[in-house]
Design a protein around this motif. Sequence first.
Motif, PDB file in Angstrom:
ATOM      1  N   VAL A 124      29.643  27.705  40.738  1.00  0.00           N
ATOM      2  CA  VAL A 124      30.195  28.855  40.011  1.00  0.00           C
ATOM      3  C   VAL A 124      31.619  28.556  39.548  1.00  0.00           C
ATOM      4  O   VAL A 124      31.991  28.807  38.397  1.00  0.00           O
ATOM      5  N   VAL A 128      32.887  28.348  35.607  1.00  0.00           N
ATOM      6  CA  VAL A 128      33.951  29.179  35.038  1.00  0.00           C
ATOM      7  C   VAL A 128      35.058  28.307  34.450  1.00  0.00           C
ATOM      8  O   VAL A 128      35.539  28.542  33.335  1.00  0.00           O
ATOM      9  N   ASN A 146      28.169  36.064  37.371  1.00  0.00           N
ATOM     10  CA  ASN A 146      28.009  35.164  38.510  1.00  0.00           C
ATOM     11  C   ASN A 146      27.020  35.788  39.489  1.00  0.00           C
ATOM     12  O   ASN A 146      27.151  36.959  39.844  1.00  0.00           O
ATOM     13  N   VAL A 169      31.503  33.554  46.319  1.00  0.00           N
ATOM     14  CA  VAL A 169      31.223  33.934  44.930  1.00  0.00           C
ATOM     15  C   VAL A 169      31.734  35.348  44.657  1.00  0.00           C
ATOM     16  O   VAL A 169      32.315  35.621  43.593  1.00  0.00           O
ATOM     17  N   LYS A 170      31.534  36.250  45.592  1.00  0.00           N
ATOM     18  CA  LYS A 170      32.034  37.631  45.438  1.00  0.00           C
ATOM     19  C   LYS A 170      33.547  37.639  45.257  1.00  0.00           C
ATOM     20  O   LYS A 170      34.077  38.235  44.307  1.00  0.00           O
ATOM     21  N   THR A 173      34.656  35.993  41.944  1.00  0.00           N
ATOM     22  CA  THR A 173      34.343  36.789  40.754  1.00  0.00           C
ATOM     23  C   THR A 173      35.244  38.009  40.669  1.00  0.00           C
ATOM     24  O   THR A 173      35.641  38.424  39.566  1.00  0.00           O
ATOM     25  N   GLU A 174      35.583  38.598  41.794  1.00  0.00           N
ATOM     26  CA  GLU A 174      36.550  39.695  41.793  1.00  0.00           C
ATOM     27  C   GLU A 174      37.897  39.222  41.244  1.00  0.00           C
ATOM     28  O   GLU A 174      38.528  39.906  40.423  1.00  0.00           O
ATOM     29  N   LEU A 176      38.405  36.681  39.255  1.00  0.00           N
ATOM     30  CA  LEU A 176      38.220  36.393  37.835  1.00  0.00           C
ATOM     31  C   LEU A 176      38.279  37.676  37.008  1.00  0.00           C
ATOM     32  O   LEU A 176      38.951  37.726  35.966  1.00  0.00           O
ATOM     33  N   ALA A 190      33.936  40.023  33.438  1.00  0.00           N
ATOM     34  CA  ALA A 190      33.200  39.303  34.478  1.00  0.00           C
ATOM     35  C   ALA A 190      32.422  40.301  35.318  1.00  0.00           C
ATOM     36  O   ALA A 190      32.879  41.434  35.540  1.00  0.00           O
ATOM     37  N   HIS A 191      31.258  39.866  35.812  1.00  0.00           N
ATOM     38  CA  HIS A 191      30.370  40.759  36.556  1.00  0.00           C
ATOM     39  C   HIS A 191      29.712  39.989  37.693  1.00  0.00           C
ATOM     40  O   HIS A 191      29.385  38.801  37.545  1.00  0.00           O
ATOM     41  N   LEU A 192      29.485  40.676  38.799  1.00  0.00           N
ATOM     42  CA  LEU A 192      28.829  40.081  39.965  1.00  0.00           C
ATOM     43  C   LEU A 192      27.417  40.636  40.063  1.00  0.00           C
ATOM     44  O   LEU A 192      27.222  41.831  40.324  1.00  0.00           O
TER      45      LEU A 192
END
Length: 284
Positions: A124, A128, A146, A169-170, A173-174, A176, A190-192
């Motif tokens: 991931v 990015v 992600n 990853v959580k 992504t937060e 990001l 950006a979205h999880l």
Amino acid sequence: MSHPAIAAGNVAVITGGGAGIGLAAAERFAAAGMKVAIADLAGDRLAKAAARLAEVAPGGAGDVLAVATDVSREAEVEAFAAAVTAAFGGVDLLMNNAGIQPDTDVFGPAETWAKLLGVNLWGVIHGVRAFVPAMLERGRAGVVINTGSKQGITTPPGNPAYNVSKAGVKVFTEALAHQLRNAPGAKLTAHLLIPGFVFTELTRNGRSEKPTAAWTPEQTVDFLLERLAAGDFYILCPDNDVSRALDERRILWAAGDVVENRPALSRWDADYAAAFEAFVKGGA
């Protein structure tokens, strides 16, 4: 598909696009008239996925790119990005979806931990870093998705390396999403994606038929697109067994371990079983 990045002529990139959620997403984007680039490990699965996408894409094989890529290797992800740019130009949608789930143990082989973290977390991060700077430079509306996991939030016992990777990853992504929304002029979001029980190669476990409790990859992608259109960051998917309400209570209980100073993973501690059940029922 009301998100502006999902439109005919735009470019979608999906890692782990050879099967499961990744392939289902790639098919949906191709059917919408997008040019689609998928990455997966070399082999028949990647070739078959490319052929399948060529049948769906209005422009046929010319609108499909499949590149054998080990996402745990930064150089290979950068080479994939270069190939996409050469074939299609700028990218509008990036879905970092590649993942593996071998069994792990806290004291298990270090190489298994390294491989799992390399694909699930570093894959991931590599994706990015390889794609998003150029997406920002274009100044167009775009989206980064992600794929995380509920196991990265409630961290159940059984596969610690997987949980660590998805928790990473959580958090990544937060970070990001925060950076993108504070970048002047940025039109990227950006979205999880947090799937429920989905019947894929990772969850098949020798079964040939989908369990009743599981969603299909296509159902998961339908939900993803619905919540993208709504602007959700945390795309928390239910399934045929677990409702959003139950997921919410499980997540709140996990956070409560810290706030209430309970033992780690108290949901699976016999001394807290009755309290957990009462907590779940209290939110029903």
